[in-house]
Design a protein around this motif. Structure first.
Motif, PDB file in Angstrom:
ATOM      1  N   ALA A 125      24.431  36.811  46.217  1.00 49.52           N
ATOM      2  CA  ALA A 125      23.805  38.043  45.736  1.00 49.52           C
ATOM      3  C   ALA A 125      24.683  39.255  46.048  1.00 49.52           C
ATOM      4  O   ALA A 125      24.851  40.151  45.208  1.00 49.52           O
ATOM      5  CB  ALA A 125      22.431  38.214  46.370  1.00 49.52           C
ATOM      6  N   GLY A 126      25.256  39.271  47.255  1.00 50.12           N
ATOM      7  CA  GLY A 126      26.142  40.373  47.611  1.00 50.12           C
ATOM      8  C   GLY A 126      27.377  40.420  46.731  1.00 50.12           C
ATOM      9  O   GLY A 126      27.828  41.499  46.315  1.00 50.12           O
ATOM     10  N   ALA A 127      27.939  39.243  46.424  1.00 51.34           N
ATOM     11  CA  ALA A 127      29.119  39.193  45.564  1.00 51.34           C
ATOM     12  C   ALA A 127      28.806  39.703  44.160  1.00 51.34           C
ATOM     13  O   ALA A 127      29.609  40.414  43.543  1.00 51.34           O
ATOM     14  CB  ALA A 127      29.663  37.766  45.500  1.00 51.34           C
ATOM     15  N   VAL A 129      28.513  43.534  44.321  1.00 52.62           N
ATOM     16  CA  VAL A 129      29.834  44.148  44.454  1.00 52.62           C
ATOM     17  C   VAL A 129      30.601  44.062  43.143  1.00 52.62           C
ATOM     18  O   VAL A 129      31.248  45.038  42.705  1.00 52.62           O
ATOM     19  CB  VAL A 129      30.630  43.471  45.588  1.00 52.62           C
ATOM     20  CG1 VAL A 129      32.078  43.951  45.598  1.00 52.62           C
ATOM     21  CG2 VAL A 129      29.971  43.763  46.938  1.00 52.62           C
ATOM     22  N   LEU A 130      30.535  42.918  42.486  1.00 54.23           N
ATOM     23  CA  LEU A 130      31.223  42.752  41.203  1.00 54.23           C
ATOM     24  C   LEU A 130      30.683  43.722  40.159  1.00 54.23           C
ATOM     25  O   LEU A 130      31.454  44.358  39.426  1.00 54.23           O
ATOM     26  CB  LEU A 130      31.073  41.305  40.717  1.00 54.23           C
ATOM     27  CG  LEU A 130      31.732  40.978  39.368  1.00 54.23           C
ATOM     28  CD1 LEU A 130      33.243  41.200  39.446  1.00 54.23           C
ATOM     29  CD2 LEU A 130      31.417  39.541  38.956  1.00 54.23           C
ATOM     30  N   TYR A 131      29.365  43.846  40.099  1.00 52.71           N
ATOM     31  CA  TYR A 131      28.764  44.779  39.142  1.00 52.71           C
ATOM     32  C   TYR A 131      29.190  46.219  39.457  1.00 52.71           C
ATOM     33  O   TYR A 131      29.483  47.005  38.546  1.00 52.71           O
ATOM     34  CB  TYR A 131      27.243  44.661  39.188  1.00 52.71           C
ATOM     35  CG  TYR A 131      26.541  45.677  38.312  1.00 52.71           C
ATOM     36  CD1 TYR A 131      26.433  45.481  36.943  1.00 52.71           C
ATOM     37  CD2 TYR A 131      25.995  46.833  38.867  1.00 52.71           C
ATOM     38  CE1 TYR A 131      25.803  46.413  36.139  1.00 52.71           C
ATOM     39  CE2 TYR A 131      25.364  47.771  38.072  1.00 52.71           C
ATOM     40  CZ  TYR A 131      25.260  47.561  36.711  1.00 52.71           C
ATOM     41  OH  TYR A 131      24.640  48.494  35.928  1.00 52.71           O
ATOM     42  N   LEU A 186      32.321  50.990  38.074  1.00 50.82           N
ATOM     43  CA  LEU A 186      33.164  52.081  38.561  1.00 50.82           C
ATOM     44  C   LEU A 186      34.502  52.172  37.846  1.00 50.82           C
ATOM     45  O   LEU A 186      35.175  53.209  37.930  1.00 50.82           O
ATOM     46  CB  LEU A 186      33.403  51.916  40.067  1.00 50.82           C
ATOM     47  CG  LEU A 186      32.220  52.246  40.979  1.00 50.82           C
ATOM     48  CD1 LEU A 186      32.571  51.894  42.419  1.00 50.82           C
ATOM     49  CD2 LEU A 186      31.837  53.710  40.873  1.00 50.82           C
ATOM     50  N   VAL A 187      34.915  51.115  37.152  1.00 54.52           N
ATOM     51  CA  VAL A 187      36.222  51.127  36.496  1.00 54.52           C
ATOM     52  C   VAL A 187      36.381  52.305  35.535  1.00 54.52           C
ATOM     53  O   VAL A 187      37.393  53.023  35.587  1.00 54.52           O
ATOM     54  CB  VAL A 187      36.482  49.783  35.777  1.00 54.52           C
ATOM     55  CG1 VAL A 187      37.660  49.897  34.808  1.00 54.52           C
ATOM     56  CG2 VAL A 187      36.777  48.700  36.803  1.00 54.52           C
ATOM     57  N   PRO A 188      35.420  52.564  34.626  1.00 51.57           N
ATOM     58  CA  PRO A 188      35.608  53.722  33.733  1.00 51.57           C
ATOM     59  C   PRO A 188      35.706  55.048  34.471  1.00 51.57           C
ATOM     60  O   PRO A 188      36.503  55.928  34.086  1.00 51.57           O
ATOM     61  CB  PRO A 188      34.348  53.674  32.840  1.00 51.57           C
ATOM     62  CG  PRO A 188      33.871  52.277  32.917  1.00 51.57           C
ATOM     63  CD  PRO A 188      34.205  51.816  34.302  1.00 51.57           C
ATOM     64  N   LEU A 189      34.911  55.197  35.542  1.00 49.58           N
ATOM     65  CA  LEU A 189      34.958  56.442  36.301  1.00 49.58           C
ATOM     66  C   LEU A 189      36.303  56.610  37.005  1.00 49.58           C
ATOM     67  O   LEU A 189      36.879  57.713  37.033  1.00 49.58           O
ATOM     68  CB  LEU A 189      33.818  56.478  37.319  1.00 49.58           C
ATOM     69  CG  LEU A 189      32.392  56.380  36.754  1.00 49.58           C
ATOM     70  CD1 LEU A 189      31.373  56.423  37.879  1.00 49.58           C
ATOM     71  CD2 LEU A 189      32.139  57.496  35.754  1.00 49.58           C
ATOM     72  N   LEU A 190      36.808  55.521  37.584  1.00 52.06           N
ATOM     73  CA  LEU A 190      38.113  55.586  38.233  1.00 52.06           C
ATOM     74  C   LEU A 190      39.214  55.877  37.223  1.00 52.06           C
ATOM     75  O   LEU A 190      40.149  56.645  37.502  1.00 52.06           O
ATOM     76  CB  LEU A 190      38.397  54.263  38.962  1.00 52.06           C
ATOM     77  CG  LEU A 190      37.506  53.956  40.169  1.00 52.06           C
ATOM     78  CD1 LEU A 190      37.812  52.559  40.709  1.00 52.06           C
ATOM     79  CD2 LEU A 190      37.697  54.996  41.260  1.00 52.06           C
TER      80      LEU A 190
END
Length: 322
Positions: free
Chosen positions: A22-24, A27-29, A34-38
Protein backbone atom coordinates in the motif's frame (compact mmCIF):
# COMPACT_ATOMS: atom_id res chain seq x y z
CA UNK A 1 -26.90 -17.17 30.24
CA UNK A 2 -26.59 -20.82 29.33
CA UNK A 3 -26.26 -21.68 25.72
CA UNK A 4 -25.76 -18.05 24.82
CA UNK A 5 -22.61 -17.15 23.11
CA UNK A 6 -21.36 -13.69 22.48
CA UNK A 7 -19.81 -12.84 19.19
CA UNK A 8 -17.34 -10.06 18.64
CA UNK A 9 -16.55 -8.48 15.34
CA UNK A 10 -12.88 -7.83 14.82
CA UNK A 11 -10.92 -6.27 12.04
CA UNK A 12 -7.90 -8.22 10.91
CA UNK A 13 -4.83 -6.03 11.02
CA UNK A 14 -3.04 -5.80 7.68
CA UNK A 15 0.19 -7.72 7.41
CA UNK A 16 3.53 -6.08 6.91
CA UNK A 17 3.58 -7.08 3.26
CA UNK A 18 0.18 -5.46 2.66
CA UNK A 19 1.32 -2.27 4.37
CA UNK A 20 4.47 -2.23 2.26
CA UNK A 21 2.47 -2.73 -0.93
CA UNK A 22 0.00 0.00 0.00
CA UNK A 23 2.84 2.38 0.82
CA UNK A 24 4.56 1.63 -2.49
CA UNK A 25 1.34 2.33 -4.40
CA UNK A 26 0.85 5.65 -2.60
CA UNK A 27 4.45 6.70 -3.25
CA UNK A 28 4.21 5.68 -6.91
CA UNK A 29 0.99 7.63 -7.36
CA UNK A 30 2.52 10.69 -5.67
CA UNK A 31 5.56 10.55 -7.94
CA UNK A 32 3.40 10.27 -11.07
CA UNK A 33 1.24 13.18 -9.90
CA UNK A 34 4.28 15.32 -9.12
CA UNK A 35 6.05 14.80 -12.45
CA UNK A 36 4.10 17.53 -14.32
CA UNK A 37 4.62 19.98 -11.46
CA UNK A 38 8.34 19.27 -11.31
CA UNK A 39 8.60 19.61 -15.08
CA UNK A 40 6.85 23.01 -14.99
CA UNK A 41 9.10 24.15 -12.16
CA UNK A 42 12.24 23.07 -14.01
CA UNK A 43 11.09 24.74 -17.23
CA UNK A 44 10.55 28.02 -15.38
CA UNK A 45 14.27 28.21 -14.52
CA UNK A 46 15.52 27.42 -18.03
CA UNK A 47 16.44 29.75 -20.84
CA UNK A 48 14.20 29.69 -23.95
CA UNK A 49 16.72 27.61 -25.96
CA UNK A 50 17.09 25.10 -23.10
CA UNK A 51 13.32 24.79 -22.69
CA UNK A 52 12.87 23.43 -26.23
CA UNK A 53 16.11 21.46 -26.52
CA UNK A 54 16.06 17.81 -27.57
CA UNK A 55 16.80 15.58 -25.78
CA UNK A 56 15.30 17.49 -22.83
CA UNK A 57 17.66 18.97 -20.28
CA UNK A 58 16.43 17.79 -16.91
CA UNK A 59 19.05 18.06 -14.16
CA UNK A 60 19.99 21.62 -13.09
CA UNK A 61 23.73 22.46 -12.99
CA UNK A 62 24.38 19.25 -14.95
CA UNK A 63 22.33 19.55 -18.11
CA UNK A 64 21.63 23.29 -17.91
CA UNK A 65 22.42 26.39 -15.86
CA UNK A 66 19.38 27.71 -13.96
CA UNK A 67 18.22 31.15 -15.08
CA UNK A 68 15.59 33.65 -13.94
CA UNK A 69 14.98 34.75 -17.52
CA UNK A 70 11.51 33.17 -17.54
CA UNK A 71 10.43 35.18 -14.49
CA UNK A 72 11.97 38.36 -15.92
CA UNK A 73 10.05 37.88 -19.17
CA UNK A 74 6.88 37.13 -17.22
CA UNK A 75 6.89 40.39 -15.30
CA UNK A 76 8.31 42.67 -18.00
CA UNK A 77 7.64 43.63 -21.59
CA UNK A 78 10.66 43.95 -23.85
CA UNK A 79 11.64 45.64 -27.06
CA UNK A 80 14.43 44.70 -29.48
CA UNK A 81 17.03 47.45 -30.04
CA UNK A 82 20.10 48.00 -32.17
CA UNK A 83 23.59 47.34 -30.90
CA UNK A 84 24.44 51.07 -31.08
CA UNK A 85 21.46 51.97 -28.92
CA UNK A 86 22.32 49.29 -26.37
CA UNK A 87 25.91 50.54 -26.22
CA UNK A 88 24.68 54.05 -25.45
CA UNK A 89 22.72 52.95 -22.39
CA UNK A 90 24.09 53.19 -18.84
CA UNK A 91 25.01 49.92 -17.09
CA UNK A 92 22.10 47.61 -16.25
CA UNK A 93 20.73 48.23 -12.76
CA UNK A 94 19.07 44.82 -12.29
CA UNK A 95 19.58 41.18 -13.16
CA UNK A 96 16.51 41.20 -15.39
CA UNK A 97 17.76 44.21 -17.31
CA UNK A 98 21.14 42.55 -17.78
CA UNK A 99 19.56 39.33 -19.07
CA UNK A 100 17.28 41.29 -21.39
CA UNK A 101 20.19 43.24 -22.88
CA UNK A 102 22.07 40.01 -23.49
CA UNK A 103 19.19 39.18 -25.86
CA UNK A 104 19.62 42.56 -27.62
CA UNK A 105 16.47 43.92 -25.98
CA UNK A 106 15.51 46.38 -23.25
CA UNK A 107 12.77 46.40 -20.64
CA UNK A 108 10.08 48.89 -21.62
CA UNK A 109 7.61 48.35 -18.79
CA UNK A 110 5.73 45.88 -16.59
CA UNK A 111 3.65 43.10 -18.10
CA UNK A 112 -0.02 42.41 -17.39
CA UNK A 113 0.62 39.33 -15.29
CA UNK A 114 0.35 41.00 -11.88
CA UNK A 115 -3.07 42.61 -12.59
CA UNK A 116 -4.34 39.29 -13.96
CA UNK A 117 -3.05 37.48 -10.88
CA UNK A 118 -4.78 39.99 -8.60
CA UNK A 119 -8.00 39.50 -10.56
CA UNK A 120 -7.75 35.76 -9.90
CA UNK A 121 -7.30 36.38 -6.18
CA UNK A 122 -10.23 38.79 -5.92
CA UNK A 123 -12.64 36.79 -8.07
CA UNK A 124 -11.77 33.35 -6.66
CA UNK A 125 -11.80 34.30 -2.98
CA UNK A 126 -14.77 36.64 -3.41
CA UNK A 127 -16.91 33.99 -5.10
CA UNK A 128 -15.81 31.36 -2.57
CA UNK A 129 -16.84 33.58 0.33
CA UNK A 130 -20.26 34.22 -1.23
CA UNK A 131 -20.79 30.58 -2.22
CA UNK A 132 -19.96 29.24 1.22
CA UNK A 133 -21.99 31.93 2.98
CA UNK A 134 -25.11 31.40 0.88
CA UNK A 135 -24.60 27.63 0.84
CA UNK A 136 -24.37 27.48 4.64
CA UNK A 137 -27.62 29.40 5.11
CA UNK A 138 -29.46 27.32 2.49
CA UNK A 139 -28.07 24.04 3.81
CA UNK A 140 -29.16 24.94 7.35
CA UNK A 141 -32.68 25.71 6.12
CA UNK A 142 -32.94 22.44 4.21
CA UNK A 143 -31.55 20.51 7.16
CA UNK A 144 -33.63 22.00 9.98
CA UNK A 145 -36.93 23.19 8.50
CA UNK A 146 -39.77 21.61 6.58
CA UNK A 147 -39.26 23.24 3.21
CA UNK A 148 -42.06 22.60 0.67
CA UNK A 149 -40.84 20.44 -2.22
CA UNK A 150 -37.47 20.10 -0.49
CA UNK A 151 -36.34 17.08 -2.47
CA UNK A 152 -37.31 18.69 -5.76
CA UNK A 153 -35.49 21.88 -4.87
CA UNK A 154 -32.37 19.99 -3.84
CA UNK A 155 -32.41 18.07 -7.10
CA UNK A 156 -32.87 21.29 -9.06
CA UNK A 157 -29.93 22.86 -7.25
CA UNK A 158 -27.80 19.82 -8.02
CA UNK A 159 -28.92 19.77 -11.67
CA UNK A 160 -27.25 23.14 -12.25
CA UNK A 161 -23.92 21.33 -11.95
CA UNK A 162 -24.85 18.73 -14.56
CA UNK A 163 -24.86 21.14 -17.49
CA UNK A 164 -21.46 21.67 -19.17
CA UNK A 165 -20.30 25.30 -19.10
CA UNK A 166 -20.10 25.56 -22.88
CA UNK A 167 -23.85 24.80 -23.12
CA UNK A 168 -24.74 28.03 -21.30
CA UNK A 169 -21.74 30.13 -22.29
CA UNK A 170 -23.41 31.95 -25.20
CA UNK A 171 -26.63 32.83 -23.31
CA UNK A 172 -24.58 34.09 -20.38
CA UNK A 173 -22.38 36.10 -22.73
CA UNK A 174 -25.43 37.79 -24.32
CA UNK A 175 -27.01 38.42 -20.91
CA UNK A 176 -23.82 39.89 -19.48
CA UNK A 177 -23.39 42.15 -22.50
CA UNK A 178 -26.89 43.56 -22.02
CA UNK A 179 -26.39 44.04 -18.27
CA UNK A 180 -22.93 45.57 -18.61
CA UNK A 181 -21.29 42.81 -16.59
CA UNK A 182 -18.88 41.61 -19.30
CA UNK A 183 -15.23 41.95 -18.33
CA UNK A 184 -16.05 43.00 -14.76
CA UNK A 185 -14.94 41.45 -11.49
CA UNK A 186 -18.47 41.68 -10.08
CA UNK A 187 -19.84 39.74 -13.04
CA UNK A 188 -17.29 36.96 -12.66
CA UNK A 189 -17.82 36.73 -8.90
CA UNK A 190 -21.58 36.42 -9.39
CA UNK A 191 -21.13 33.81 -12.11
CA UNK A 192 -18.73 31.63 -10.13
CA UNK A 193 -20.94 31.99 -7.07
CA UNK A 194 -23.98 30.77 -8.99
CA UNK A 195 -22.00 27.73 -10.17
CA UNK A 196 -20.45 26.89 -6.80
CA UNK A 197 -23.43 27.48 -4.53
CA UNK A 198 -25.05 24.19 -5.57
CA UNK A 199 -21.95 22.26 -4.52
CA UNK A 200 -21.81 24.21 -1.27
CA UNK A 201 -25.45 23.48 -0.43
CA UNK A 202 -25.13 19.74 -0.98
CA UNK A 203 -21.86 19.36 0.88
CA UNK A 204 -22.85 21.52 3.83
CA UNK A 205 -26.27 19.95 4.22
CA UNK A 206 -24.59 16.62 4.91
CA UNK A 207 -22.38 18.19 7.57
CA UNK A 208 -25.22 20.07 9.27
CA UNK A 209 -27.43 16.97 9.24
CA UNK A 210 -24.86 15.28 11.47
CA UNK A 211 -24.96 18.03 14.10
CA UNK A 212 -27.51 16.88 16.72
CA UNK A 213 -30.59 19.08 16.92
CA UNK A 214 -30.49 18.71 20.71
CA UNK A 215 -27.57 21.16 20.84
CA UNK A 216 -29.68 23.94 19.35
CA UNK A 217 -32.73 23.02 21.40
CA UNK A 218 -30.67 23.21 24.59
CA UNK A 219 -29.30 26.59 23.54
CA UNK A 220 -32.77 27.96 22.80
CA UNK A 221 -34.03 26.68 26.16
CA UNK A 222 -31.23 28.72 27.73
CA UNK A 223 -32.60 31.82 26.01
CA UNK A 224 -30.81 31.87 22.66
CA UNK A 225 -32.76 32.84 19.57
CA UNK A 226 -32.70 30.59 16.51
CA UNK A 227 -30.17 32.90 14.84
CA UNK A 228 -27.96 32.96 17.94
CA UNK A 229 -28.09 29.18 18.19
CA UNK A 230 -27.11 28.93 14.52
CA UNK A 231 -24.24 31.33 14.96
CA UNK A 232 -22.89 30.13 18.30
CA UNK A 233 -23.70 26.41 18.18
CA UNK A 234 -24.03 25.17 14.61
CA UNK A 235 -21.37 27.22 12.86
CA UNK A 236 -18.50 26.32 15.25
CA UNK A 237 -19.30 22.61 14.92
CA UNK A 238 -19.65 22.88 11.14
CA UNK A 239 -16.26 24.54 10.73
CA UNK A 240 -14.69 21.40 9.30
CA UNK A 241 -17.37 21.08 6.63
CA UNK A 242 -17.27 24.78 5.82
CA UNK A 243 -13.51 24.69 5.32
CA UNK A 244 -13.68 21.57 3.14
CA UNK A 245 -16.43 23.14 1.03
CA UNK A 246 -14.46 26.38 0.70
CA UNK A 247 -11.46 24.49 -0.64
CA UNK A 248 -13.51 22.78 -3.35
CA UNK A 249 -15.21 26.05 -4.34
CA UNK A 250 -11.91 27.90 -4.41
CA UNK A 251 -10.24 25.27 -6.60
CA UNK A 252 -13.02 25.56 -9.19
CA UNK A 253 -13.00 29.36 -9.24
CA UNK A 254 -9.21 29.53 -9.27
CA UNK A 255 -8.76 27.16 -12.22
CA UNK A 256 -11.86 28.03 -14.29
CA UNK A 257 -10.98 28.76 -17.90
CA UNK A 258 -14.00 28.59 -20.25
CA UNK A 259 -16.05 31.44 -18.78
CA UNK A 260 -12.92 33.51 -18.16
CA UNK A 261 -11.94 33.30 -21.83
CA UNK A 262 -15.42 34.18 -23.08
CA UNK A 263 -16.43 36.90 -20.64
CA UNK A 264 -13.15 38.71 -19.93
CA UNK A 265 -10.52 40.27 -22.12
CA UNK A 266 -8.80 43.03 -20.18
CA UNK A 267 -10.03 44.63 -16.97
CA UNK A 268 -11.25 41.49 -15.25
CA UNK A 269 -9.21 38.87 -17.10
CA UNK A 270 -7.81 36.22 -14.76
CA UNK A 271 -4.49 34.41 -14.97
CA UNK A 272 -5.64 31.11 -16.63
CA UNK A 273 -6.56 32.69 -20.01
CA UNK A 274 -3.60 35.08 -19.83
CA UNK A 275 -0.78 32.60 -19.19
CA UNK A 276 -1.11 30.61 -22.47
CA UNK A 277 -0.85 33.76 -24.62
CA UNK A 278 2.52 34.87 -23.28
CA UNK A 279 4.47 35.30 -26.50
CA UNK A 280 8.21 35.69 -26.72
CA UNK A 281 10.50 36.45 -29.60
CA UNK A 282 9.82 33.95 -32.36
CA UNK A 283 6.90 32.20 -30.66
CA UNK A 284 5.79 30.91 -27.29
CA UNK A 285 7.99 31.90 -24.37
CA UNK A 286 7.87 28.57 -22.54
CA UNK A 287 10.00 29.57 -19.52
CA UNK A 288 7.72 32.58 -18.95
CA UNK A 289 4.62 30.41 -19.33
CA UNK A 290 6.06 27.89 -16.86
CA UNK A 291 7.02 30.69 -14.44
CA UNK A 292 3.49 32.09 -14.57
CA UNK A 293 2.02 28.64 -13.98
CA UNK A 294 4.38 27.96 -11.06
CA UNK A 295 3.45 31.21 -9.33
CA UNK A 296 -0.22 30.60 -10.06
CA UNK A 297 -0.05 27.26 -8.23
CA UNK A 298 1.35 28.71 -5.01
CA UNK A 299 -1.73 30.40 -3.43
CA UNK A 300 -4.07 27.45 -3.89
CA UNK A 301 -1.34 25.05 -2.75
CA UNK A 302 -0.63 27.06 0.40
CA UNK A 303 -4.35 27.44 1.14
CA UNK A 304 -4.95 23.71 0.77
CA UNK A 305 -1.89 22.66 2.78
CA UNK A 306 -2.74 24.99 5.66
CA UNK A 307 -6.28 23.61 5.86
CA UNK A 308 -5.52 20.01 4.92
CA UNK A 309 -6.53 18.66 8.34
CA UNK A 310 -9.97 20.17 8.00
CA UNK A 311 -10.22 18.87 4.44
CA UNK A 312 -9.36 15.31 5.40
CA UNK A 313 -11.70 15.31 8.39
CA UNK A 314 -14.46 16.87 6.33
CA UNK A 315 -14.22 14.29 3.57
CA UNK A 316 -13.97 11.27 5.82
CA UNK A 317 -16.00 11.97 8.92
CA UNK A 318 -18.11 15.08 8.56
CA UNK A 319 -18.55 17.59 11.35
CA UNK A 320 -19.99 15.73 14.35
CA UNK A 321 -21.06 12.13 14.77
CA UNK A 322 -24.05 11.38 16.95
Amino acid sequence: MSGATSTAHSVVAPSGRVKLLAGAIVVLYALVALVPLLWIGLTSIKTPPDSISYPPKVVPFVHFEPSIEGYCNLFNTRSRQTADYLASLPPADSACEEITRSRSMVVVGPSNYVPRFLNSLIIAFGSTLLSVGLGTCAAYAFSRFKVPLKDDLLFFILSTRMMPPIAVAIPIFLMYRELGLSDTRVGMILLYTSVNVSLAVWLLKGFIDEIPREYEEAAMIDGYTRLQAFRKVVLPQATTGIVATAIFCLIFAWNEYAFAVLLTSGTAQTAPPFIPIIIGEGGQDWPAVAAGTTLFLIPILVFTVLLRKHLLRGITFGAVRK
